[in-house]
Write an enzyme that holds these catalytic residues in place. Structure first.
Site, PDB file in Angstrom:
ATOM      1  CE  LYS A 190      -4.355   1.775   0.434  1.00  0.00           C
ATOM      2  NZ  LYS A 190      -5.211   1.495  -0.857  1.00  0.00           N
ATOM      3  CG  ASP A 246      -4.585 -12.855   8.708  1.00  0.00           C
ATOM      4  OD1 ASP A 246      -5.104 -13.997   8.355  1.00  0.00           O
ATOM      5  OD2 ASP A 246      -4.834 -12.077   9.502  1.00  0.00           O
ATOM      6  CG  ASP A 250      -8.533 -16.763   5.386  1.00  0.00           C
ATOM      7  OD1 ASP A 250      -7.607 -17.424   5.455  1.00  0.00           O
ATOM      8  OD2 ASP A 250      -9.099 -16.562   6.614  1.00  0.00           O
TER       9      ASP A 250
END
Ligand code: NAD
Length: 355
Positions: A190, A246, A250
């Site tokens: 980012k 993280d 997923d």
């Protein structure tokens, strides 16, 4: 080759038994020792990661881990909850690189929530930095704000930080992993907003100089979240920090449709590793003999490849799993009409037979 076997809670014991069965069916000799971890260890020894379990894990070349957690332990103070065992092992073993493959097997394409043509043949490797970032940065806490929009108000804060060596070592891991695959690395950051991730981008770019044979692309995390559901097959190795990894790992797991199929590995600088399925202890189905053991069996394959120097044995296990899927056997989580529903033990037996 010494393996610490830590089954844990819930379906952990059931799925680990199948992975151990598969390892024993190989023509290799292992020293395997089992120890309690998580809620089971808390119940027996008053701590989710007892000293003896930790010592066993440290002395082993690799740890094969089932899953931990059960709702009955949710009210314990944080330091004694089952999940603390994983954090403790990561810290004590210095596990900094988390490998999460997201592979969509041809036979299971229908299980994905995306259109089959988007995911058929998908094979992404997400590499998440595990020890730094906003999850561990100090200082953190609660205090009274002295500035900001509401001076004098109660506030909470965390610190995002990455040091050069932390970024360098995970970047090396990603480029080296890409060399064994499609030779493409997507570094997700980012950098447009965060100082920490502008630094991340700069350091990854520098490390890339040593890998001219690997293609490097940078992408902002918001765009990466979109690309994962728009054109996931364009991605080979995706490397990112702890928090973005993280979340994105997923998201990528769901592209494949079944959490019961996904292995994971966490490695340190000596290639010692902790290998576990990506799913949890599934208390809702524990003890019923229906859990899918394939994520754990595939984790054992990753263990052979990355920590035990047995890539051929790893390939054999992965081929056996594909063969079993092609033969139409399915546990309940991946079942569809026209296939044959089997339980945990039958699935493990089928993999052994296919070996
Ligand atoms: P979960 O992954 O355990 O289960 C989510 C859903 O997926 C459930 O419906 C479950 O039945 C199903 N599922 C999971 N693994 C499966 C398998 N192998 N075969 C068939 N179905 C499977 O996540 P949850 O329900 O959010 O958490 C349950 C417990 O696990 C909690 O205590 C949580 O803290 C813990 N947890 C542990 C780990 C770990 O050990 N690494 C990871 C995630 C969650």
């Amino acid at each position: 080759m010494k393996i610490a076997i830590l089954p844990g809670d819930g379906i952990g014991t059931e799925i680990i038994a199948e992975a151990v069965k598969v390892l024993k069916a190989l023509d290799l000799t292992f020293e395997m020792e089992t120890a309690p971890v998580g809620g089971a260890a808390y119940a027996a020894h008053g701590h989710p990661l007892p000293e003896a379990t930790l010592e066993l894990a440290k002395a082993a070349d690799a740890v094969l881990f089932g899953a931990v957690g059960d709702f009955q332990y949710d009210k314990l103070e944080r330091a004694l909850r089952p999940e603390q065992a994983i954090l403790g092992l990561r810290k004590e073993l210095g596990l900094f690189a988390n490998f999460r493959p997201a592979i969509c097997y041809e036979e299971l394409t229908h299980a994905s929530s995306l259109k089959p043509e988007l995911v058929a043949g998908l094979d992404i490797l997400i590499i998440r930095e595990l020890t730094g970032d906003i999850y561990f940065g100090q200082p953190r806490g609660r205090r009274t704000a002295v500035d900001g929009h509401f001076p004098g108000a109660e506030e909470a804060f965390d610190t995002m930080r990455y040091s050069r060596p932390e970024i360098e070592r995970i970047a090396h891991v990603a480029f080296q992993a890409a060399r064994k695959r499609g030779r493409k690395v997507l570094s997700v950051d980012k950098a447009n907003v965060l100082e920490t991730f502008q630094f991340w981008r700069d350091v990854v770019t520098e490390v890339h100089q040593a890998y001219p044979d690997v293609q490097l692309e940078h992408m902002y995390v918001d765009n990466a979240a979109m690309q994962l559901v728009k054109a996931p097959k364009n991605i080979d190795v995706l490397v990112t920090g702890n928090m973005f990894g993280d979340i994105l790992s997923d998201e990528a797991a769901m592209l494949t449709g079944s959490i019961g199929m996904l292995p994971s590995a966490s490695l340190n600088e000596k290639n010692q590793g902790l290998y576990e399925p990506s799913h949890g202890s599934a208390p809702d189905i524990a003890g019923k003999g229906i859990a899918n053991p394939l994520a754990t069996i595939l984790s054992a394959a990753m263990m052979l490849r990355y920590s035990l120097g047995q890539p051929e044995a790893a390939d054999r296990i992965e081929r056996a799993v594909k063969k079993v899927l092609a033969s139409g056997l399915r546990t309940v989580d991946i079942y569809s009409e026209g296939t044959k529903k089997v339980g945990t033990v039958e699935m493990g037996d089928a993999v052994v037979a296919a070996l």
